[in-house]
Design a protein around this motif. Structure first.
Motif, mmCIF file in Angstrom:
data_model
loop_
_atom_site.group_PDB
_atom_site.id
_atom_site.type_symbol
_atom_site.label_atom_id
_atom_site.label_comp_id
_atom_site.label_asym_id
_atom_site.label_seq_id
_atom_site.Cartn_x
_atom_site.Cartn_y
_atom_site.Cartn_z
ATOM 1 N N UNK A 1 0.841 -1.195 0.000
ATOM 2 C CA UNK A 1 0.000 0.000 0.000
ATOM 3 C C UNK A 1 0.881 1.252 0.000
ATOM 4 N N UNK A 2 0.674 2.158 -0.960
ATOM 5 C CA UNK A 2 1.508 3.365 -1.012
ATOM 6 C C UNK A 2 1.155 4.342 0.102
ATOM 7 N N UNK A 3 2.072 5.244 0.363
ATOM 8 C CA UNK A 3 1.907 6.215 1.451
ATOM 9 C C UNK A 3 0.640 7.041 1.297
ATOM 10 N N UNK A 4 0.293 7.404 0.064
ATOM 11 C CA UNK A 4 -0.866 8.284 -0.161
ATOM 12 C C UNK A 4 -2.178 7.649 0.272
ATOM 13 N N UNK A 5 -2.233 6.306 0.355
ATOM 14 C CA UNK A 5 -3.463 5.620 0.739
ATOM 15 C C UNK A 5 -3.390 5.007 2.137
ATOM 16 N N UNK A 6 -2.460 5.474 2.940
ATOM 17 C CA UNK A 6 -2.348 4.961 4.308
ATOM 18 C C UNK A 6 -3.127 5.804 5.314
ATOM 19 N N UNK A 7 -3.577 6.990 4.900
ATOM 20 C CA UNK A 7 -4.347 7.858 5.793
ATOM 21 C C UNK A 7 -5.435 8.570 4.995
ATOM 22 N N UNK A 8 -6.389 9.140 5.700
ATOM 23 C CA UNK A 8 -7.388 9.994 5.079
ATOM 24 C C UNK A 8 -7.746 11.113 6.042
ATOM 25 N N UNK A 9 -8.249 12.219 5.490
ATOM 26 C CA UNK A 9 -8.627 13.387 6.278
ATOM 27 C C UNK A 9 -10.130 13.328 6.538
ATOM 28 N N UNK A 10 -10.510 13.228 7.799
ATOM 29 C CA UNK A 10 -11.927 13.126 8.164
ATOM 30 C C UNK A 10 -12.710 14.327 7.655
ATOM 31 N N UNK A 11 -12.130 15.506 7.762
ATOM 32 C CA UNK A 11 -12.844 16.718 7.373
ATOM 33 C C UNK A 11 -13.101 16.811 5.871
ATOM 34 N N UNK A 12 -12.372 16.016 5.071
ATOM 35 C CA UNK A 12 -12.550 16.079 3.616
ATOM 36 C C UNK A 12 -13.713 15.212 3.138
ATOM 37 N N UNK A 13 -14.339 14.430 4.028
ATOM 38 C CA UNK A 13 -15.381 13.486 3.629
ATOM 39 C C UNK A 13 -16.764 14.105 3.554
ATOM 40 N N UNK A 14 -16.937 15.310 4.083
ATOM 41 C CA UNK A 14 -18.240 15.956 4.061
ATOM 42 C C UNK A 14 -19.259 15.277 4.963
ATOM 43 N N UNK A 15 -18.842 14.890 6.168
ATOM 44 C CA UNK A 15 -19.730 14.196 7.103
ATOM 45 C C UNK A 15 -20.726 15.179 7.708
ATOM 46 N N UNK A 16 -21.953 14.710 7.936
ATOM 47 C CA UNK A 16 -23.016 15.594 8.417
ATOM 48 C C UNK A 16 -22.976 15.799 9.922
ATOM 49 N N UNK A 17 -22.809 14.717 10.679
ATOM 50 C CA UNK A 17 -22.938 14.806 12.139
ATOM 51 C C UNK A 17 -21.722 14.272 12.885
ATOM 52 N N UNK A 18 -20.633 14.042 12.186
ATOM 53 C CA UNK A 18 -19.420 13.500 12.802
ATOM 54 C C UNK A 18 -18.264 14.462 12.573
ATOM 55 N N UNK A 19 -17.535 14.730 13.637
ATOM 56 C CA UNK A 19 -16.361 15.586 13.570
ATOM 57 C C UNK A 19 -15.226 14.927 14.350
ATOM 58 N N UNK A 20 -13.971 15.287 14.037
ATOM 59 C CA UNK A 20 -12.867 14.794 14.865
ATOM 60 C C UNK A 20 -13.027 15.287 16.302
ATOM 61 N N UNK A 21 -12.781 14.414 17.251
ATOM 62 C CA UNK A 21 -12.885 14.817 18.655
ATOM 63 C C UNK A 21 -11.897 15.933 18.959
ATOM 64 N N UNK A 22 -10.685 15.817 18.424
ATOM 65 C CA UNK A 22 -9.669 16.852 18.546
ATOM 66 C C UNK A 22 -9.580 17.586 17.216
ATOM 67 N N UNK A 23 -9.967 18.852 17.135
ATOM 68 C CA UNK A 23 -9.941 19.585 15.862
ATOM 69 C C UNK A 23 -8.565 19.632 15.222
ATOM 70 N N UNK A 24 -7.529 19.411 16.015
ATOM 71 C CA UNK A 24 -6.160 19.430 15.493
ATOM 72 C C UNK A 24 -5.694 18.054 15.033
ATOM 73 N N UNK A 25 -6.541 17.036 15.214
ATOM 74 C CA UNK A 25 -6.188 15.682 14.787
ATOM 75 C C UNK A 25 -7.278 15.167 13.851
ATOM 76 N N UNK A 26 -7.158 15.533 12.581
ATOM 77 C CA UNK A 26 -8.175 15.179 11.590
ATOM 78 C C UNK A 26 -7.750 14.019 10.698
ATOM 79 N N UNK A 27 -6.520 13.586 10.797
ATOM 80 C CA UNK A 27 -5.996 12.515 9.943
ATOM 81 C C UNK A 27 -6.183 11.159 10.632
#
Length: 356
Positions: free
Chosen positions: A85-111
């Motif tokens: 698995x390449x590095x680019x597909x080892x993480x994702x940004x929660x804020x980029x998904x357009x979630x309606x009612x879910x947010x990162x618990x820590x605004x500084x930890x979105x990955x």
């Protein structure tokens, strides 16, 4: 061979992290917070590396030489391909998904990690009840599992007329265990040594050049058991006995192969195009956290057939090149190769074979 089958199916099961304790926060069940739309986005983002890697592996291991079998000659090969698995597909940004009612618990930890991400990386999310902004429920997303995604190849090849081979891949649909599920595979391929079409009678060319095509389909099913917390309130059907995962994985590839036999050692190189797609769905009724009390306890709503994984998250297409060898010792053969892909999913293949 049973262990080989188990390795593949366990990769799928582990990726989705469903088991008898599916309600624990260290599995995908922790994603069942919010409506199916949010959960679909999270599951797709988490599993992207698993299914792209599996599709890339499914297309590997078709051949390690351009030379074809003699008429009615045959070979049986057992191998496995593992994609990295390449590095680019080892993480994702929660804020980029357009979630309606879910947010990162820590605004500084979105990955967050995908299936192929860090096994020790933990990212918290908080679900907010849309009917009561003061009611929240927090959990953690699943961690990474492995950066290597394997797929099996059990293949019989028979020589036809005019320097053409027919290959068949087959695993009968079998139930490994209750925890692993059922798996079955079918595929076929054709290879034609085109250099022989231009050969002068009685003259041998110092190399072989072939074109090849392969198609593989793997089917997978597993019973699931995702339950709400004991004593929780559930809106809708509470019959969760019909839960199951159904997965269909397809791989297609075409390639040009060059090889040169040097006594018992045959190096080869191939270039071509590949495509894979995945269709994974959850069937049955599942409890989703769609509300919360002021004390942070979840309330549930039951949804039928809620999850579907497909499209760009679950497939890949692009060019592919492989470099490897075949070692022939009488009727016994050893194979190995390394592949690079424009999709960034590189792989390695190894196996053994028997042939006449």
């Amino acid at each position: 061979m049973k262990k080989l089958y188990s390795l593949i199916t366990l990769a799928c099961v582990t990726a989705l992290s469903f088991n008898a304790q599916a309600q624990s926060d260290d599995g995908i069940s922790s994603l069942f917070k919010g409506g199916p739309s949010d959960v679909n986005k999270l599951v797709n983002a988490y599993s992207v590396s698993l299914f792209k890697g599996f599709g890339n592996s499914l297309n590997g291991g078709w051949t390690n030489t351009a030379k074809t079998q003699h008429f009615l000659g045959f070979s049986l090969r057992i191998s496995a391909t593992a994609s990295m698995i390449p590095t680019k597909d080892k993480t994702f940004d929660i804020n980029s998904l357009g979630l309606a009612n879910i947010k990162p618990t820590d605004p500084n930890q979105t990955i967050a990690p995908t299936f192929g991400g860090d096994k020790n990386m933990s990212t918290g999310i908080t679900y907010t009840d849309p009917n009561n902004p003061l009611a929240k429920y927090s959990t953690t997303l699943p961690k990474g599992v492995t950066q290597y995604v394997p797929a099996p190849q059990i293949q019989l090849t028979v020589g036809l007329i005019k320097h053409t081979d027919l290959s068949v891949r087959f695993i009968p649909t079998v139930k490994i265990t209750d925890d692993v599920g059922k798996v079955g595979m079918f595929g076929f391929g054709l290879k034609h040594d085109i250099i022989q079409d231009f050969a002068i009678k009685g003259k041998e060319y110092p190399f072989d050049l072939a074109i090849a095509f392969g198609y593989t389909r793997l089917n997978y099913t597993k019973s699931l058991d995702v339950q709400p917390d004991n004593g929780s309130t559930v809106s809708g059907s509470t019959d969760f006995s019909n839960q199951r995962l159904e997965g269909h994985f397809n791989g297609i590839n075409a390639s040009l192969i060059f090889s040169k036999k040097l006594m018992f050692f045959t190096p080869f190189v191939s270039v071509g195009y590949q495509k894979s797609n995945t269709d994974v769905t959850l069937k049955g009724n599942y409890p989703f956290v769609t509300g919360a009390t002021l004390t942070g306890k979840p309330t549930y709503t039951s949804y039928a057939d809620p999850i579907s994984i497909s499209g760009s998250y679950a497939g890949l297409s692009g060019t592919r090149a492989d470099l490897g060898f075949q070692l022939s010792l009488a009727f016994f053969k050893v194979y190995a190769s390394y592949g690079v892909s424009s999709t960034s999913y590189n792989s390695f293949n190894a196996g053994i074979g028997f042939g006449l």
